[in-house]
Write a protein that holds these residues in place. Structure first.
Motif, PDB file in Angstrom:
ATOM      1  N   ASP A  55       0.824  -1.203   0.000  1.00  0.00           N
ATOM      2  CA  ASP A  55       0.000   0.000   0.000  1.00  0.00           C
ATOM      3  C   ASP A  55       0.862   1.259   0.000  1.00  0.00           C
ATOM      4  O   ASP A  55       0.651   2.180  -0.803  1.00  0.00           O
ATOM      5  N   SER A  56       1.830   1.308   0.894  1.00  0.00           N
ATOM      6  CA  SER A  56       2.625   2.526   1.020  1.00  0.00           C
ATOM      7  C   SER A  56       3.667   2.663  -0.080  1.00  0.00           C
ATOM      8  O   SER A  56       4.025   3.773  -0.472  1.00  0.00           O
ATOM      9  N   VAL A  82      -4.271  -1.774  -5.388  1.00  0.00           N
ATOM     10  CA  VAL A  82      -2.976  -1.230  -4.987  1.00  0.00           C
ATOM     11  C   VAL A  82      -1.870  -2.259  -5.211  1.00  0.00           C
ATOM     12  O   VAL A  82      -0.779  -1.921  -5.697  1.00  0.00           O
ATOM     13  N   ARG A  83      -2.129  -3.506  -4.877  1.00  0.00           N
ATOM     14  CA  ARG A  83      -1.124  -4.557  -5.082  1.00  0.00           C
ATOM     15  C   ARG A  83      -0.852  -4.765  -6.579  1.00  0.00           C
ATOM     16  O   ARG A  83       0.288  -5.004  -6.987  1.00  0.00           O
ATOM     17  N   PHE A 115      -6.133   6.692  -0.803  1.00  0.00           N
ATOM     18  CA  PHE A 115      -6.576   5.384  -1.283  1.00  0.00           C
ATOM     19  C   PHE A 115      -7.853   4.867  -0.618  1.00  0.00           C
ATOM     20  O   PHE A 115      -8.197   3.695  -0.800  1.00  0.00           O
ATOM     21  N   ARG A 125      -7.567  -2.972  -1.732  1.00  0.00           N
ATOM     22  CA  ARG A 125      -6.190  -3.424  -1.536  1.00  0.00           C
ATOM     23  C   ARG A 125      -5.664  -4.157  -2.773  1.00  0.00           C
ATOM     24  O   ARG A 125      -4.488  -4.060  -3.114  1.00  0.00           O
ATOM     25  N   ASP A 182      -8.886  -1.370   4.618  1.00  0.00           N
ATOM     26  CA  ASP A 182      -8.529  -0.914   5.960  1.00  0.00           C
ATOM     27  C   ASP A 182      -9.707  -0.183   6.602  1.00  0.00           C
ATOM     28  O   ASP A 182      -9.954  -0.318   7.807  1.00  0.00           O
ATOM     29  N   GLY A 239      -1.259   5.347   3.412  1.00  0.00           N
ATOM     30  CA  GLY A 239      -1.701   4.386   2.413  1.00  0.00           C
ATOM     31  C   GLY A 239      -2.900   3.540   2.785  1.00  0.00           C
ATOM     32  O   GLY A 239      -3.056   2.441   2.237  1.00  0.00           O
ATOM     33  N   HIS A 240      -3.770   3.993   3.672  1.00  0.00           N
ATOM     34  CA  HIS A 240      -4.931   3.194   4.060  1.00  0.00           C
ATOM     35  C   HIS A 240      -5.890   3.034   2.884  1.00  0.00           C
ATOM     36  O   HIS A 240      -6.213   4.003   2.197  1.00  0.00           O
ATOM     37  N   THR A 241      -6.354   1.805   2.675  1.00  0.00           N
ATOM     38  CA  THR A 241      -7.250   1.487   1.572  1.00  0.00           C
ATOM     39  C   THR A 241      -8.687   1.307   2.058  1.00  0.00           C
ATOM     40  O   THR A 241      -8.978   1.373   3.258  1.00  0.00           O
TER      41      THR A 241
END
Length: 345
Positions: A55-56, A194-195, A186, A191, A151, A146-148
């Motif tokens: 994420d970050s 992002v990955r 985000f 998630r 999260d 970077g919280h999605t």
């Protein structure tokens, strides 16, 4: 050919946040004279908090890419919690990766994690303290987190499990902290997206083993709780929980505004809270007034739970001659002569 759809999505999310930061920076410095030295920085600095996870790292990459096209300086901070062997080496590697992306400054900051509130809360408190200090030290206009959306869903469920109020169910805000320091680009992205962006850009990432350790509540929720809910209720649970967070936040903001306005009306000329006037308020508004009053006297907001406010509320709604209520931060509340007295004990 354009970038991978996942890469395009994360860059767009970061671009929007950077435009907001720029607009706020220009508004704040509209009447400020230009710098007199040639090397004075006029462009705002935006830092990314980077653990080295997917994420970050995706966030760091997007920040570096978008900042090059805007009058924005971009840097990065990684926090070494010292909770695992070799964490200092790993933090140094993350700082090097951020430097390779073009982020400057890029630094690793070591912290000491205490024990108050449990390991997860203590690590979070130490991390935010370090990020606050870094932002002050470098004069950063914002720090990106970077919280999605995943999260966010986990945060809502944790608040629900604690039996917390609507503010806890509102999850994490897109903008929070003193002077709107923390930004979460985000929160509308899952998630998996992002990955995928990390894979498409061949970014090296590090998966923290704590994220898969069942000793941690959030880890159990992520790997056991949410999959079980999706199995029972079908896909779309994460999206629904994130939507609940936004709706709850809107309601909580409205109630907080109501409480702030009502607080003046329920105090006498000397500023004391009058129990009869408090009793006439809707419960949700009254409890917010009480919470504000207790925090104003020195109770730490993070240690003040719903049960504490319920006990104080009973001094107003269920008065039977009970004694003082002891609250976090050595604050006490008592009813005296029709007034609610809240002060350091």
């Amino acid at each position: 050919m354009g970038p991978h759809p996942a890469v395009a999505a994360i860059r767009l999310a970061v671009r929007r946040v950077l435009h907001d930061v720029l607009a706020e920076h220009r508004a704040e410095h509209r009447n400020t004279p230009p710098p007199t030295t040639a090397d004075a920085h006029t462009d705002p600095l935006v830092l990314v908090a980077c653990s080295g996870g997917a994420d970050s790292m995706a966030l760091a990459s997007a920040l570096a890419f978008e900042a090059r096209k805007l009058p924005v300086r971009a840097g990065g901070i990684t926090v070494d919690h010292g909770l695992q062997d070799g964490s200092d080496t790993r933090a140094a590697e993350v700082a090097e990766r951020m430097t390779a992306l073009g982020l400057a400054p890029s630094e690793a900051v070591a912290v000491t994690v205490g024990r108050e509130g449990g390991p997860e809360a203590a690590a979070r408190d130490a991390r935010y303290a370090a990020l606050d200090a870094a932002a002050e030290r470098h004069g950063a206009a914002a720090v990106l987190l970077g919280h999605t959306r995943d999260d966010q869903a986990e945060t809502v469920l944790l608040g629900l499990a604690r039996g917390s109020g609507i503010r806890s169910l509102s999850g994490m805000a897109a903008v929070s902290g003193a002077a709107r320091r923390y930004r979460r680009p985000f929160l509308q992205l899952d998630r998996q997206t992002v990955r995928k962006a990390c894979v498409a850009q061949e970014l090296a990432v590090w998966d923290d083993p704590h994220n898969a350790d069942p000793a941690y509540t959030r880890s159990r929720l992520r790997h056991e709780g949410l999959p079980a809910l999706e199995k029972a209720l079908g896909k779309g649970v994460v999206e629904a929980l994130a939507r609940t967070a936004q709706l709850s936040r809107d309601d909580a903001d409205a109630l907080d505004t109501w409480a702030a306005d009502a607080e003046t009306a329920v105090r006498d000329e000397a500023g004391a809270l009058e129990c009869a006037k408090l009793f006439g308020l809707p419960p949700a508004v009254r409890r917010r007034v009480l919470r504000r009053a207790v925090i104003a006297e020195g109770a730490p907001a993070g240690s003040l739970f719903a049960r504490h406010i319920e006990e104080v509320d009973r001094l107003v709604t269920g008065w039977r001659g009970q004694g003082a209520i002891n609250l976090p931060g050595r604050v006490e509340a008592r009813r005296q002569g029709g007034r609610l007295v809240i002060r350091q004990g």
